[in-house]
Design an enzyme around this catalytic site. Structure first.
Site, PDB file in Angstrom:
ATOM      1  N   HIS A 225      50.737 -26.502 -39.894  1.00  0.00           N
ATOM      2  CA  HIS A 225      49.615 -27.367 -39.542  1.00  0.00           C
ATOM      3  C   HIS A 225      49.873 -28.792 -40.018  1.00  0.00           C
ATOM      4  O   HIS A 225      48.946 -29.599 -40.132  1.00  0.00           O
ATOM      5  CB  HIS A 225      48.322 -26.818 -40.149  1.00  0.00           C
ATOM      6  CG  HIS A 225      47.137 -26.961 -39.248  1.00  0.00           C
ATOM      7  ND1 HIS A 225      46.032 -27.697 -39.595  1.00  0.00           N
ATOM      8  CD2 HIS A 225      46.891 -26.484 -38.005  1.00  0.00           C
ATOM      9  CE1 HIS A 225      45.153 -27.658 -38.622  1.00  0.00           C
ATOM     10  NE2 HIS A 225      45.648 -26.931 -37.638  1.00  0.00           N
TER      11      HIS A 225
ATOM     12  N   ASP B 123      39.650 -36.129 -31.565  1.00  0.00           N
ATOM     13  CA  ASP B 123      40.283 -36.100 -32.881  1.00  0.00           C
ATOM     14  C   ASP B 123      40.245 -37.508 -33.450  1.00  0.00           C
ATOM     15  O   ASP B 123      39.628 -38.410 -32.871  1.00  0.00           O
ATOM     16  CB  ASP B 123      41.721 -35.574 -32.770  1.00  0.00           C
ATOM     17  CG  ASP B 123      42.136 -34.770 -33.996  1.00  0.00           C
ATOM     18  OD1 ASP B 123      42.222 -35.368 -35.083  1.00  0.00           O
ATOM     19  OD2 ASP B 123      42.355 -33.556 -33.871  1.00  0.00           O
TER      20      ASP B 123
ATOM     21  N   HIS C 222      37.378 -31.904 -32.802  1.00  0.00           N
ATOM     22  CA  HIS C 222      38.457 -31.474 -33.686  1.00  0.00           C
ATOM     23  C   HIS C 222      38.646 -32.443 -34.858  1.00  0.00           C
ATOM     24  O   HIS C 222      39.750 -32.614 -35.362  1.00  0.00           O
ATOM     25  CB  HIS C 222      39.758 -31.376 -32.872  1.00  0.00           C
ATOM     26  CG  HIS C 222      40.790 -30.481 -33.467  1.00  0.00           C
ATOM     27  ND1 HIS C 222      42.015 -30.936 -33.885  1.00  0.00           N
ATOM     28  CD2 HIS C 222      40.793 -29.149 -33.714  1.00  0.00           C
ATOM     29  CE1 HIS C 222      42.733 -29.937 -34.357  1.00  0.00           C
ATOM     30  NE2 HIS C 222      42.011 -28.840 -34.272  1.00  0.00           N
TER      31      HIS C 222
ATOM     32  N   GLU D 108      49.784 -27.835 -44.692  1.00  0.00           N
ATOM     33  CA  GLU D 108      48.967 -28.985 -44.315  1.00  0.00           C
ATOM     34  C   GLU D 108      49.540 -30.270 -44.913  1.00  0.00           C
ATOM     35  O   GLU D 108      50.342 -30.237 -45.840  1.00  0.00           O
ATOM     36  CB  GLU D 108      47.528 -28.810 -44.826  1.00  0.00           C
ATOM     37  CG  GLU D 108      46.844 -27.522 -44.425  1.00  0.00           C
ATOM     38  CD  GLU D 108      46.278 -27.594 -43.017  1.00  0.00           C
ATOM     39  OE1 GLU D 108      46.349 -28.665 -42.387  1.00  0.00           O
ATOM     40  OE2 GLU D 108      45.762 -26.565 -42.551  1.00  0.00           O
TER      41      GLU D 108
END
Length: 466
Positions: free
Chosen positions: A151, A182, A372, A400
């Site tokens: 991610h 986003d 998102h 992440e």
């Protein structure tokens, strides 16, 4: 009796909690980073602007292109990106192009669709047609996709970083009549670009677990299991190369942060420290309202301290798993209702703060488009750009990253206000938990599944994994 014994301890924690704020300030000032002029940082608005910046970056790059995303989809928009990458390499053969996507996600079809070889088939097709100029790598963060994915976010074009939580397909790029909103930021800084490109070169290309997906012969996941275990151990210790920073007037400190695993997670610790250090106001963005327990605890402390909190989430109809009642229901369609149920319980538990205005909940909805957004705004000086969903899965399982922006002179404040105004265009305030649909009104299939899950407490497990 235990509650009486622990009451003085709880009271003491509340009394000393303001003392944490200076500690958070010291932590923030001690963070390494890259000193970037404020005018080298630009917030983009909307999927079309993101798509244009992506294609411009590909067309203008002369030395390197590094793309890291959860997936690059086999659809019209994804093929347009692949066409642009191969065209750039044909025009400038010296251009180094590396694309990193999740290993598992790339080798399966869409959830709920027929079985297929996934996006990897497209990568092989392009390699067979055009040669080896664009390298597509699969990154297996865990043994199985259910237990964690790549991610990590960020695209590097020479000395420019394009950072967004978006992946690459028609919806994220806004080409198929719908879009998935986003956040999108351009940072023009060679040192930051070197750090982000250097990280994937060191840890991804340097691992036997990371393999080419565009090759004619792709190894099986089973054969990579020992290498994946070693890769996970490396990621636990991995960090971006970041120097100590001294800011001149008008500069912004940018610190890339990595997050992986339950312990020693640099990004998670940054989220908690930033929240604890808030003086006046926090804005939290998450697409799926399923906050990790440590985040919920700190938000509760902030409310007791008197801090103002705004949380923006997507309406259930703006969730990418939402299935309209007119279409056949599938089990995956339960998720948006689970998240709305979480939000409704949270709003009910904090109805006093909602009524006073100390807590604001904003619900984003724009026709059939989806939401998102991720990240934090803390007071007027600190912003966190990230792909982290701020949910238990991201907190413990996925790989992440994020960019921490410290702006002591508030040079980005006007840009930040403009971004927030744009994000709020399709968001409505939730004045009371009654404004959210009651589970009693959900479709019969959803009510049945929710009852079944809660009866055996599986809803908690689902919240942790999805």
């Amino acid at each position: 009796m235990n509650k009486l014994i622990q009451a003085p301890r709880r009271l003491a924690r509340r009394l000393v909690s303001p003392l944490r704020r200076p500690q958070a300030e010291v932590w923030l000032e001690s963070q390494p980073g890259f000193a970037v002029p404020a005018d080298a940082i630009e917030a983009l608005h909307g999927a079309p602007a993101f798509r244009q910046a992506l294609l411009d970056g590909i067309a203008q790059a002369t030395r390197r292109i590094v793309i890291v995303a959860l997936y690059l989809q086999d659809d019209e928009a994804g093929r347009a990106v692949m066409d642009a990458l191969y065209a750039a390499q044909a025009q400038r053969p010296q251009l180094e192009i590396d694309v990193y996507v999740d290993w598992h996600r790339a080798q399966r079809g869409l959830i709920g669709k027929h079985k297929s070889p996934g996006n990897a088939a497209m990568y092989r097709e392009y390699a067979e047609r055009f040669g080896d100029g664009v390298r597509v790598w699969g990154v297996p963060v865990q043994n199985r996709e259910l237990f964690g994915v790549l991610h990590l976010k960020g695209f590097v074009f020479d000395d420019t970083v394009l950072y967004s939580g978006a992946s690459l397909n028609e919806v994220y790029l806004g080409t198929g009549g719908r879009y998935r909103l986003d956040r999108y930021h351009l940072v023009r800084d060679r040192a930051l670009a070197d750090s982000m490109a250097g990280f994937v070169q060191q840890y991804f290309q340097g691992s036997d677990a990371v393999q080419r997906l565009d090759a004619a012969e792709v190894p099986s996941t089973r054969s990579l299991l020992p290498a994946i275990r070693g890769f996970r151990q490396q990621l636990q210790q991995a960090r971006y190369a970041v120097p100590a920073v001294t800011l001149a007037k008008g500069e912004v400190a940018i610190t890339p942060l990595l997050g992986f695993g339950r312990t020693d997670n640099q990004l998670n610790e940054a989220v908690l420290t930033l929240l604890r250090g808030a003086k006046r106001k926090v804005v939290l963005l998450t697409p799926y309202f399923n906050l990790p327990r440590p985040v919920r605890v700190v938000l509760g402390q902030l409310l007791r301290r008197g801090c103002t909190i705004e949380i923006m989430v997507g309406d259930k109809t703006a969730n990418d798993f939402y299935i309209p009642p007119s279409q056949p229901f599938r089990t995956i369609g339960l998720l948006p209702y689970l998240y709305e149920n979480n939000l409704r319980r949270y709003a009910r538990a904090h109805r006093r703060q909602l009524a006073s205005g100390q807590l604001t909940l904003r619900l984003w909805r724009d026709d059939g488009n989806s939401y998102h957004l991720k990240g934090l705004f803390v007071d007027d000086e600190v912003t966190l750009l990230t792909g982290h969903n701020l949910n238990p899965r991201a907190w413990a399982l996925d790989l992440e990253n994020g960019l921490l922006l410290r702006d002591p002179d508030r040079k980005l404040l006007a840009q930040r206000h403009a971004e927030w105004a744009e994000l709020c265009r399709h968001a409505q305030k939730v004045d009371d938990f009654h404004a959210l649909e009651s589970p009693r009104s959900y479709p019969p299939e959803v009510r049945k599944l929710l009852r079944r899950l809660s009866r055996v407490r599986l809803d908690r497990l689902v919240n942790r994994l999805l």
